[in-house]
Design a protein around this motif. Structure first.
Motif, PDB file in Angstrom:
ATOM      1  N   THR A   1      29.603  38.224  39.723  1.00 23.53           N
ATOM      2  CA  THR A   1      30.419  38.311  38.510  1.00 23.53           C
ATOM      3  C   THR A   1      30.204  37.053  37.695  1.00 23.53           C
ATOM      4  N   ARG A   2      29.844  37.236  36.435  1.00 27.47           N
ATOM      5  CA  ARG A   2      29.616  36.083  35.569  1.00 27.47           C
ATOM      6  C   ARG A   2      30.924  35.491  35.065  1.00 27.47           C
ATOM      7  N   ALA A   3      31.898  36.359  34.835  1.00 26.84           N
ATOM      8  CA  ALA A   3      33.184  35.864  34.349  1.00 26.84           C
ATOM      9  C   ALA A   3      33.873  35.077  35.446  1.00 26.84           C
ATOM     10  N   ARG A   4      34.641  34.065  35.048  1.00 27.58           N
ATOM     11  CA  ARG A   4      35.394  33.290  36.020  1.00 27.58           C
ATOM     12  C   ARG A   4      36.486  34.173  36.609  1.00 27.58           C
ATOM     13  N   PRO A   5      36.501  34.368  37.917  1.00 38.64           N
ATOM     14  CA  PRO A   5      37.510  35.267  38.501  1.00 38.64           C
ATOM     15  C   PRO A   5      38.908  34.698  38.374  1.00 38.64           C
ATOM     16  N   LYS A   6      39.880  35.605  38.292  1.00 42.41           N
ATOM     17  CA  LYS A   6      41.282  35.221  38.240  1.00 42.41           C
ATOM     18  C   LYS A   6      41.770  34.979  39.662  1.00 42.41           C
ATOM     19  N   ILE A   7      42.378  33.825  39.886  1.00 41.62           N
ATOM     20  CA  ILE A   7      42.880  33.474  41.212  1.00 41.62           C
ATOM     21  C   ILE A   7      44.384  33.267  41.112  1.00 41.62           C
ATOM     22  N   ALA A   8      45.134  33.965  41.931  1.00 46.00           N
ATOM     23  CA  ALA A   8      46.588  33.839  41.882  1.00 46.00           C
ATOM     24  C   ALA A   8      47.170  34.108  43.254  1.00 46.00           C
ATOM     25  N   SER A   9      48.343  33.546  43.501  1.00 50.29           N
ATOM     26  CA  SER A   9      49.033  33.775  44.768  1.00 50.29           C
ATOM     27  C   SER A   9      49.995  34.937  44.605  1.00 50.29           C
ATOM     28  N   TYR A  10      49.973  35.875  45.547  1.00 49.45           N
ATOM     29  CA  TYR A  10      50.802  37.064  45.455  1.00 49.45           C
ATOM     30  C   TYR A  10      51.738  37.140  46.651  1.00 49.45           C
ATOM     31  N   PRO A  11      52.841  37.880  46.516  1.00 48.48           N
ATOM     32  CA  PRO A  11      53.869  37.844  47.555  1.00 48.48           C
ATOM     33  C   PRO A  11      53.469  38.479  48.870  1.00 48.48           C
ATOM     34  N   PHE A  12      52.286  39.117  48.934  1.00 51.13           N
ATOM     35  CA  PHE A  12      51.887  39.700  50.207  1.00 51.13           C
ATOM     36  C   PHE A  12      50.599  39.072  50.730  1.00 51.13           C
ATOM     37  N   THR A  13      50.215  37.901  50.203  1.00 48.35           N
ATOM     38  CA  THR A  13      49.049  37.195  50.733  1.00 48.35           C
ATOM     39  C   THR A  13      49.412  35.748  50.982  1.00 48.35           C
ATOM     40  N   THR A  14      48.659  35.106  51.858  1.00 50.09           N
ATOM     41  CA  THR A  14      48.905  33.697  52.142  1.00 50.09           C
ATOM     42  C   THR A  14      48.146  32.792  51.191  1.00 50.09           C
ATOM     43  N   GLN A  15      47.071  33.286  50.567  1.00 55.70           N
ATOM     44  CA  GLN A  15      46.252  32.444  49.705  1.00 55.70           C
ATOM     45  C   GLN A  15      46.083  33.007  48.299  1.00 55.70           C
ATOM     46  N   GLY A  16      46.055  34.309  48.150  1.00 53.82           N
ATOM     47  CA  GLY A  16      45.911  34.891  46.828  1.00 53.82           C
ATOM     48  C   GLY A  16      44.660  35.728  46.688  1.00 53.82           C
ATOM     49  N   LEU A  17      44.812  36.906  46.098  1.00 54.87           N
ATOM     50  CA  LEU A  17      43.661  37.748  45.822  1.00 54.87           C
ATOM     51  C   LEU A  17      42.838  37.159  44.685  1.00 54.87           C
ATOM     52  N   ILE A  18      41.552  37.453  44.686  1.00 56.93           N
ATOM     53  CA  ILE A  18      40.659  37.012  43.619  1.00 56.93           C
ATOM     54  C   ILE A  18      40.044  38.262  43.008  1.00 56.93           C
ATOM     55  N   VAL A  19      40.237  38.445  41.720  1.00 54.92           N
ATOM     56  CA  VAL A  19      39.776  39.655  41.048  1.00 54.92           C
ATOM     57  C   VAL A  19      38.703  39.289  40.032  1.00 54.92           C
ATOM     58  N   GLY A  20      37.551  39.935  40.131  1.00 53.99           N
ATOM     59  CA  GLY A  20      36.475  39.746  39.169  1.00 53.99           C
ATOM     60  C   GLY A  20      35.992  41.095  38.667  1.00 53.99           C
ATOM     61  N   HIS A  21      35.191  41.089  37.604  1.00 50.26           N
ATOM     62  CA  HIS A  21      34.697  42.334  37.013  1.00 50.26           C
ATOM     63  C   HIS A  21      33.221  42.220  36.704  1.00 50.26           C
ATOM     64  N   ILE A  22      32.564  43.373  36.706  1.00 53.89           N
ATOM     65  CA  ILE A  22      31.158  43.444  36.349  1.00 53.89           C
ATOM     66  C   ILE A  22      30.931  44.747  35.594  1.00 53.89           C
ATOM     67  N   ASN A  23      30.088  44.691  34.581  1.00 52.74           N
ATOM     68  CA  ASN A  23      29.749  45.885  33.800  1.00 52.74           C
ATOM     69  C   ASN A  23      28.316  46.291  34.094  1.00 52.74           C
ATOM     70  N   ARG A  24      28.130  47.567  34.320  1.00 52.17           N
ATOM     71  CA  ARG A  24      26.774  48.094  34.498  1.00 52.17           C
ATOM     72  C   ARG A  24      26.658  49.367  33.675  1.00 52.17           C
ATOM     73  N   LYS A  25      25.739  49.319  32.728  1.00 52.53           N
ATOM     74  CA  LYS A  25      25.611  50.397  31.743  1.00 52.53           C
ATOM     75  C   LYS A  25      26.951  50.557  31.036  1.00 52.53           C
ATOM     76  N   ASP A  26      27.533  51.733  31.069  1.00 50.28           N
ATOM     77  CA  ASP A  26      28.806  51.948  30.376  1.00 50.28           C
ATOM     78  C   ASP A  26      29.997  51.912  31.323  1.00 50.28           C
ATOM     79  N   GLN A  27      29.788  51.471  32.549  1.00 49.65           N
ATOM     80  CA  GLN A  27      30.854  51.504  33.551  1.00 49.65           C
ATOM     81  C   GLN A  27      31.304  50.088  33.911  1.00 49.65           C
ATOM     82  N   LYS A  28      32.622  49.896  33.962  1.00 45.85           N
ATOM     83  CA  LYS A  28      33.192  48.634  34.404  1.00 45.85           C
ATOM     84  C   LYS A  28      33.602  48.761  35.862  1.00 45.85           C
ATOM     85  N   TYR A  29      33.243  47.765  36.655  1.00 47.71           N
ATOM     86  CA  TYR A  29      33.593  47.743  38.074  1.00 47.71           C
ATOM     87  C   TYR A  29      34.518  46.562  38.351  1.00 47.71           C
TER      88      TYR A  29
END
Length: 306
Positions: free
Chosen positions: A167-195
């Motif tokens: 993922t080229r974009a800087r992933p979002k890092i945050a602490s959530y109430p059901f994790t000890t460290q925080g999920l990291i969410v990133g995105h990637i586009n391929r053709k017309d589809q976002k993943y």
């Protein structure tokens, strides 16, 4: 989805706010009846606004419904919101009854006392809703409609490195109430589809027997995502966990999530005995990373056509 959930005031805060507004109304109108009408209106409107800001749980996507249930408890939320709605109606009725035939100071104090009593009877619900709102605002911005690659595996096997590499974009890092460290969410586009690519530190990185109930429910919510699990294994043991422990975790996750799983053996740049049933990758050199990503995307495309 939960950003509009603001702080929920407790009973005394609502009473103080309403009575201040009532005092100002008396000065402006020149009669005591304005106190009851204004204070009652402020209280009833504030309570109904609290109820409206919470989502209608039946309309939530299943993924978010399960997360809300995990961090706050849907049944408990329904009960407290119902009680707050009841209190709003009660206060409107008290105010309306008084305004029909406003009398002396004693009747005014009685009406205001009854309103305050109704507020105090739901104070525990207001406190709970405030705590729940704070937790719900922390729920991650994961779009359950997007094809999603869920990266799993023990700590230090290269999960974050894989996400950062694809993922080229800087992933979002945050602490959530059901994790000890925080999920990291990133995105990637391929053709017309976002993943969507989700790294799961603190959630999918240890055996289920070591998890609490909230973590188990949060993991269960992931079954509603349109995606695959990319399970990374470090066969070199440099991550600090033996290969057999990593394989047992893989087996557990396959049973628990019931999503398609792609297995990738990371750190191929370090000599080791890689098992034959998986992809060889290196998040250091990039070897095999594009191929692993292509396989995940291909599997999601095949699932969407079923």
């Amino acid at each position: 989805m939960f950003e509009r959930l603001s702080t929920v005031p407790n009973a005394q805060e609502l009473i103080d706010r309403a009575f201040r507004r009532g005092s100002k109304a008396v000065k402006a109108a020149g009669n005591d009846a304005a106190f009851v009408g204004t204070a009652g209106g402020v209280l009833a409107t504030s309570l109904s606004s609290i109820v409206r800001r919470f989502p209608t749980f039946e309309k939530l996507p299943e993924f978010y419904y399960d997360l809300v249930d995990a961090v706050a408890g849907v049944d408990r939320l329904r009960v407290s919101l119902s009680r707050v709605g009841w209190a709003s109606k009660q206060i409107r009725r008290i105010s309306r009854d008084y305004m029909r035939s406003p009398r002396g100071a004693e009747e005014m104090r009685s009406a205001l006392g009854r309103m305050a009593s109704v507020l105090r009877s739901i104070d525990e619900d207001l406190v709970f809703l405030n705590e729940a709102a704070a937790r719900l605002r922390q729920i991650p911005g994961i779009d359950p409609s997007l094809p999603t690659i869920i990266i799993a595996g023990y700590p230090n096997v290269g999960k974050s490195s894989f996400l950062a590499m694809v993922t080229r974009a800087r992933p979002k890092i945050a602490s959530y109430p059901f994790t000890t460290q925080g999920l990291i969410v990133g995105h990637i586009n391929r053709k017309d589809q976002k993943y969507q690519i989700v790294d799961t530190p603190g959630l999918l990185d240890r055996p289920l027997s070591e998890r609490n109930e909230i973590e188990r429910q949060a993991i269960a919510a992931m079954r509603h995502l349109r995606g695959v699990v990319l399970f990374l294994i470090d066969p070199t043991g440099h991550c600090g966990y033996p290969l057999d422990a990593q394989l047992r975790l893989l087996e557990e996750i396959q049973t628990w999530l019931e999503l398609p799983v792609v297995v990738a053996y990371n750190k191929s740049d370090i000599p080791s005995e890689h098992p034959t049933d998986g992809i060889r990758i290196s998040t250091l050199t990039g070897e095999g990373v594009p191929e692993a990503l292509d396989i995940c995307m291909s599997m999601m495309s095949d699932e969407s056509r079923l």
